[in-house]
Motif scaffolding. Sequence first.
Motif, short mmCIF file in Angstrom:
data_model
loop_
_atom_site.label_atom_id
_atom_site.label_comp_id
_atom_site.label_asym_id
_atom_site.label_seq_id
_atom_site.Cartn_x
_atom_site.Cartn_y
_atom_site.Cartn_z
N TRP A 85 47.69 38.02 45.19
CA TRP A 85 46.93 36.83 44.83
C TRP A 85 46.14 36.39 46.06
CZ3 TRP A 85 46.27 34.77 40.08
CH2 TRP A 85 47.18 35.14 39.08
N TYR A 86 44.88 36.10 45.82
CA TYR A 86 44.00 35.53 46.84
C TYR A 86 43.42 34.22 46.30
CZ TYR A 86 44.11 40.05 49.20
OH TYR A 86 44.51 41.17 49.86
N ARG A 87 42.88 33.44 47.19
CA ARG A 87 42.20 32.22 46.75
C ARG A 87 40.99 31.96 47.63
NH1 ARG A 87 46.84 27.73 48.44
NH2 ARG A 87 46.59 27.91 50.72
N GLU B 150 41.15 33.89 51.12
CA GLU B 150 42.35 34.09 51.91
C GLU B 150 43.47 34.64 51.04
OE1 GLU B 150 44.07 30.57 53.54
OE2 GLU B 150 44.07 29.48 51.64
N VAL C 135 47.24 34.95 49.59
CA VAL C 135 48.28 33.98 49.24
C VAL C 135 49.63 34.67 49.16
CG1 VAL C 135 49.10 32.37 47.48
CG2 VAL C 135 46.63 32.55 47.98
N SER C 136 49.70 35.74 48.37
CA SER C 136 50.98 36.40 48.15
C SER C 136 50.73 37.81 47.65
CB SER C 136 51.79 35.62 47.11
OG SER C 136 53.05 36.22 46.88
N TYR D 188 54.34 36.47 51.50
CA TYR D 188 53.69 35.16 51.36
C TYR D 188 53.06 34.77 52.69
CZ TYR D 188 56.77 34.81 47.29
OH TYR D 188 57.43 35.04 46.11
N VAL E 165 52.16 28.84 52.07
CA VAL E 165 52.71 28.71 50.72
C VAL E 165 54.19 29.09 50.65
CG1 VAL E 165 50.44 29.22 49.73
CG2 VAL E 165 52.15 31.04 49.88
N MET F 223 53.57 28.13 41.26
CA MET F 223 53.13 27.27 42.37
C MET F 223 53.75 25.89 42.19
SD MET F 223 49.12 28.37 42.59
CE MET F 223 48.72 27.65 41.01
N ASP G 217 45.51 23.21 48.28
CA ASP G 217 45.69 24.40 47.46
C ASP G 217 44.57 24.57 46.44
OD1 ASP G 217 49.18 23.61 47.40
OD2 ASP G 217 48.22 25.21 48.57
N TYR H 113 41.65 31.11 42.24
CA TYR H 113 42.69 32.08 42.55
C TYR H 113 42.37 33.40 41.84
CZ TYR H 113 45.62 28.60 44.77
OH TYR H 113 46.12 27.65 45.65
N ASP I 197 46.91 40.16 53.64
CA ASP I 197 46.16 38.97 54.04
C ASP I 197 45.02 39.29 55.00
OD1 ASP I 197 48.63 37.68 56.42
OD2 ASP I 197 48.28 39.69 55.65
#
Length: 128
Positions: free
Chosen positions: A36-38, A46, A48-49, A61, A65, A84, A91, A95, A109
């Motif tokens: 997961w990115y956001r 960036e 996320v996980s 992670y 987060v 979440m 946040d 996403y 990351d």
Amino acid sequence: QLQLVESGGGWVQPGGSLRLSCAASGFSLDYYDVAWYRQAPGKEREGVSCLSNSHVETTYYVDSVKGRFTISRDKAKNTVFLEMNALKPEDTAVYYCAADHMPRCRYFDYHPHNFDLWGRGALVTVSS
């Protein structure tokens, strides 16, 4: 056609919770690393996980987060989730989920470009 579709975004007050889903079609997520990115307005994307493939099932992670977000897989639904909790205004972002058949999670990351498949994103807004 290989496809990832995110869902579950929306608006939530600070301290609230949301669960994002990343559903795959055309292939099995079991054999893929899924991240997961956001991307927040005006900021760079960036990480996320990340969840490594089902044979390894290691989770990663970013510090911001840890303890609040949980990544998991439902094999029967061919879906990866991002739970979440304790959401903060920072946040707020779109996403995206991403998947790759190679082991990408360890440095996810730093190297988002390593992921071949991307969804279109789901907007998460955290505000009062």
